[in-house]
Design a protein around this motif. Structure first.
Motif, PDB file in Angstrom:
ATOM      1  N   THR A 426      -0.946   0.061  -2.026  1.00 53.97           N
ATOM      2  CA  THR A 426      -0.084  -1.272  -1.662  1.00 53.97           C
ATOM      3  C   THR A 426       0.477  -1.655  -2.653  1.00 53.97           C
ATOM      4  O   THR A 426       1.292  -2.484  -2.494  1.00 53.97           O
ATOM      5  N   SER A 427       0.219  -1.179  -4.166  1.00 55.39           N
ATOM      6  CA  SER A 427       0.170  -2.083  -4.988  1.00 55.39           C
ATOM      7  C   SER A 427       1.865  -1.750  -5.066  1.00 55.39           C
ATOM      8  O   SER A 427       2.261  -2.440  -6.518  1.00 55.39           O
ATOM      9  N   LEU A 428       2.481  -0.391  -4.877  1.00 51.47           N
ATOM     10  CA  LEU A 428       3.610  -0.696  -5.215  1.00 51.47           C
ATOM     11  C   LEU A 428       5.048  -0.543  -4.412  1.00 51.47           C
ATOM     12  O   LEU A 428       5.953  -0.017  -4.853  1.00 51.47           O
ATOM     13  N   VAL A 429       4.248  -1.628  -4.119  1.00 48.82           N
ATOM     14  CA  VAL A 429       5.700  -2.000  -3.382  1.00 48.82           C
ATOM     15  C   VAL A 429       5.497  -3.941  -3.492  1.00 48.82           C
ATOM     16  O   VAL A 429       3.967  -4.018  -3.553  1.00 48.82           O
ATOM     17  N   LYS A 430       6.311  -4.724  -3.213  1.00 47.24           N
ATOM     18  CA  LYS A 430       6.393  -5.923  -2.790  1.00 47.24           C
ATOM     19  C   LYS A 430       6.071  -5.999  -1.111  1.00 47.24           C
ATOM     20  O   LYS A 430       7.039  -5.672  -0.354  1.00 47.24           O
ATOM     21  N   THR A 431       5.758  -6.923  -0.695  1.00 47.98           N
ATOM     22  CA  THR A 431       5.754  -8.025   0.806  1.00 47.98           C
ATOM     23  C   THR A 431       5.585  -9.198   0.681  1.00 47.98           C
ATOM     24  O   THR A 431       4.876  -9.817   0.209  1.00 47.98           O
ATOM     25  N   LYS A 432       6.086  -9.933   1.641  1.00 47.66           N
ATOM     26  CA  LYS A 432       5.847 -11.404   1.918  1.00 47.66           C
ATOM     27  C   LYS A 432       4.542 -11.243   2.586  1.00 47.66           C
ATOM     28  O   LYS A 432       4.319 -12.515   2.547  1.00 47.66           O
ATOM     29  N   LYS A 433       4.307 -10.346   3.690  1.00 46.13           N
ATOM     30  CA  LYS A 433       2.304 -10.686   3.592  1.00 46.13           C
ATOM     31  C   LYS A 433       1.506  -9.377   3.725  1.00 46.13           C
ATOM     32  O   LYS A 433       2.249  -8.617   3.676  1.00 46.13           O
ATOM     33  N   PRO A 434       0.623  -9.037   3.545  1.00 46.62           N
ATOM     34  CA  PRO A 434      -0.458  -8.446   3.320  1.00 46.62           C
ATOM     35  C   PRO A 434       0.475  -6.674   4.716  1.00 46.62           C
ATOM     36  O   PRO A 434       0.536  -7.569   5.071  1.00 46.62           O
ATOM     37  N   ASP A 445       8.536  -9.171   9.972  1.00 43.35           N
ATOM     38  CA  ASP A 445       9.428  -9.865   9.909  1.00 43.35           C
ATOM     39  C   ASP A 445      10.511  -9.757   8.736  1.00 43.35           C
ATOM     40  O   ASP A 445      11.761 -10.719   9.213  1.00 43.35           O
ATOM     41  N   ALA A 446      11.047  -9.483   7.832  1.00 39.54           N
ATOM     42  CA  ALA A 446      11.772  -9.827   6.390  1.00 39.54           C
ATOM     43  C   ALA A 446      12.943  -8.465   7.166  1.00 39.54           C
ATOM     44  O   ALA A 446      12.728  -7.761   7.694  1.00 39.54           O
ATOM     45  N   PRO A 447      14.306  -9.007   6.060  1.00 36.44           N
ATOM     46  CA  PRO A 447      15.338  -8.017   6.913  1.00 36.44           C
ATOM     47  C   PRO A 447      15.114  -6.810   6.232  1.00 36.44           C
ATOM     48  O   PRO A 447      14.102  -6.254   5.412  1.00 36.44           O
ATOM     49  N   GLY A 448      15.842  -5.733   6.332  1.00 35.71           N
ATOM     50  CA  GLY A 448      15.429  -4.563   6.562  1.00 35.71           C
ATOM     51  C   GLY A 448      13.980  -4.049   6.645  1.00 35.71           C
ATOM     52  O   GLY A 448      13.452  -4.277   7.924  1.00 35.71           O
ATOM     53  N   LEU A 449      14.017  -2.690   5.863  1.00 32.98           N
ATOM     54  CA  LEU A 449      12.604  -2.681   6.329  1.00 32.98           C
ATOM     55  C   LEU A 449      11.553  -3.085   5.796  1.00 32.98           C
ATOM     56  O   LEU A 449      10.146  -3.381   6.008  1.00 32.98           O
ATOM     57  N   GLY A 450      11.414  -4.102   4.621  1.00 34.75           N
ATOM     58  CA  GLY A 450      10.862  -5.788   5.074  1.00 34.75           C
ATOM     59  C   GLY A 450      10.072  -5.553   3.655  1.00 34.75           C
ATOM     60  O   GLY A 450       9.207  -6.219   3.145  1.00 34.75           O
ATOM     61  N   VAL A 451      10.228  -4.097   2.559  1.00 36.65           N
ATOM     62  CA  VAL A 451       9.364  -4.296   1.427  1.00 36.65           C
ATOM     63  C   VAL A 451      10.698  -3.691   0.026  1.00 36.65           C
ATOM     64  O   VAL A 451      11.997  -3.058   0.410  1.00 36.65           O
ATOM     65  N   GLU A 452      10.294  -4.066  -0.818  1.00 39.74           N
ATOM     66  CA  GLU A 452      10.439  -3.662  -2.165  1.00 39.74           C
ATOM     67  C   GLU A 452       9.699  -3.235  -3.228  1.00 39.74           C
ATOM     68  O   GLU A 452       8.356  -3.612  -2.680  1.00 39.74           O
TER      69      GLU A 452
END
Length: 487
Positions: A426-434, A445-452
């Motif tokens: 899970t720590s490989l990426v950043k997301t707005k919610k778990p 609900d973030a744009p695109g896939l919602g993951v960075e």
């Protein structure tokens, strides 16, 4: 009638000092100065507003607004990759860059080569990434079944990520909207050192991690070295299912081994299912996978032997391409049958569905064609009364692509989560919610896939043989050929 400058002042919610003609000159001057400070535009800029049209006023007042993109003018300028280790599996993550600073992330299927994606770079440079279907139709001829479809699918994921960011909406919205806010996940039953350890691990899966759907393996590998459990195992090494060398057991398609399971072998295999059922109960669905290589007659025999355990499905009993044999299995047993994780594009799924060969289709989005193609597979299956589960075993990038597709597809059952026990996953990426809460994936609900990507963590888990992090790939910029399939 109010002039444009008066309308603009009212829009800002400020009082125009010129409107109060009864004020003293000194008071009026102080008010004017306060007005200019509150507007925050400066005297020269405000003066320009007073003598400009509404169109010029709006253009100037929004000149510093951060516009994410002009979608119709987007162009693909680069594609790079980083090979991330997901436990023991190599997972190439790709990044497609554009002329406006927006980029998209995609993933080549686990265990596949990054070259499947980079081969496509020269064929998509300069194209508008928001023209997802046009680009997909241009490159889909370069994919094939199993891992060979990974490059096309990885590019398609990245394009939806860019398109969503360009229009500032999540990818599922571009697929027609969502049916659900949470996506149900299924996970493997963990192995234990003994029965007590196994029970403790299963308890953690269900009560701590919150999974409501489980899957287990109970193949003939369990029978290796046990006399009287299989026939023809004196020739084939049934313990080497995962080899792929020519003329080995692992590299030979199921009907051609002629391995058979005896009554004694069936009893040992069913005892394993009984143990798992005892620990998890019957309320929780329990699917099964990885039986070994034997023909459809033995598949029917096995299917009948396990019917009393009410399994959610029997997965990949034989290779997916033997449609007629799949239909014979499905007609002979009560337990639902399922296949499809190695099928590329919708056409082969349509054959299985139209032949009533399986009860559930099981695409892996990183092979089946990406988000839109997988949704098309699900929609077609739904029309024919067939459900869809989804296979997955990669990083959170591909995981989130699956989540968006699952959210947008009505006949979806559950999505596989193959990395529950990879502690850094899970720590490989950043997301707005778990990403995951109590056995369900949150639909972002973030744009695109919602993951960075979390760059620091990813760099710690790169493939030692390919440790570069999105290094330049100029060698692939001009690799071209005459690719048209018609004259």
């Amino acid at each position: 009638m109010k002039n444009p400058s008066q309308k603009f002042v009212e829009k800002l919610g400020l009082k125009d000092p010129e409107a109060d003609v009864q004020r003293e000159p000194a008071a009026k001057e102080n008010e004017r100065r306060n007005f200019l400070k509150k507007a925050g535009l400066g005297g020269m800029m405000l003066g320009g507003f007073m003598f400009s049209s509404i169109e010029d006023t709006l253009a100037q007042s929004t000149s510093k607004v951060n516009r994410n993109s002009a979608p119709s003018d987007l162009k693909i300028t680069d594609m790079r990759y980083a090979v991330v280790m997901n436990g023991h599996a190599r997972c190439p993550v790709i990044r497609i860059d554009t002329n406006q600073g927006i980029y998209g992330l995609g993933e080549v299927r686990d265990g596949a080569s990054w070259r499947y994606a980079m081969f496509l770079k020269s064929r998509i440079l300069g194209m508008n990434p928001c023209s997802v279907e046009q680009i997909f139709k241009r490159i889909k001829q370069f994919g094939f079944h199993a891992r060979q479809g990974g490059g096309v699918c990885g590019v398609e994921m990245a394009l939806w990520d860019i398109a969503g960011k360009a229009y500032n909406i999540p990818a599922y919205q571009l697929l027609g909207g969502k049916y659900r806010d949470k996506v149900r996940l299924y996970a493997d039953t963990p192995e234990g050192n003994d029965e007590a350890d196994f029970a403790a691990r299963v308890n953690k899966r269900i009560n701590d991690e919150g999974f409501t759907f489980m899957k287990m393996d109970f193949g003939i590998e369990l029978l290796k070295g046990i006399p009287g459990t299989t026939s023809n195992s004196n020739f084939w090494d049934i313990g080497r299912q995962w080899t792929n060398e020519p003329m080995t057991y692992g590299g030979t398609e199921h009907p051609f081994t002629q391995v058979q399971i005896t009554d004694k072998g069936l009893e040992i295999m069913t005892q394993r299912i009984a143990m798992v059922r005892e620990k998890i109960g019957y309320e929780i669905p329990l699917a099964s996978d990885h039986y070994g290589h034997f023909d459809h007659n033995n598949a029917i025999r096995l299917g009948r032997a396990v019917e009393k355990y009410r399994l959610a499905w029997l997965e990949d009993l034989i290779p997916w391409k033997f449609t007629d044999q799949w239909r014979q299995i499905s007609e002979a047993i009560e337990t639902p049958t399922l296949t499809g994780e190695d099928i590329y594009l919708k056409e082969e799924f349509i054959k299985l569905i139209d032949a009533h060969a399986v009860d559930i289709v099981h695409p892996d989005l990183a092979t089946s064609g990406g988000l839109l193609e997988t949704k098309k597979i699900g929609d077609y299956a739904e029309e024919k009364g067939v459900a869809m589960a989804m296979h997955f075993a990669g990083t959170p990038v591909s995981f989130m692509a699956n989540v968006h597709c699952a959210a947008a597809t009505q006949n979806f059952i559950a999505l596989e989560h193959h990395s529950v026990d990879v502690d850094y996953w899970t720590s490989l990426v950043k997301t707005k919610k778990p990403m995951i809460e109590k056995g369900f994936a949150n639909v972002p609900d973030a744009p695109g896939l919602g993951v960075e990507l979390n760059e620091d963590v990813v760099k710690k888990h790169l493939d030692p043989e390919h440790s570069a992090y999105f290094a330049p790939t100029t060698d692939w910029d001009k690799e071209r050929s005459w690719d048209r399939l018609w004259s």
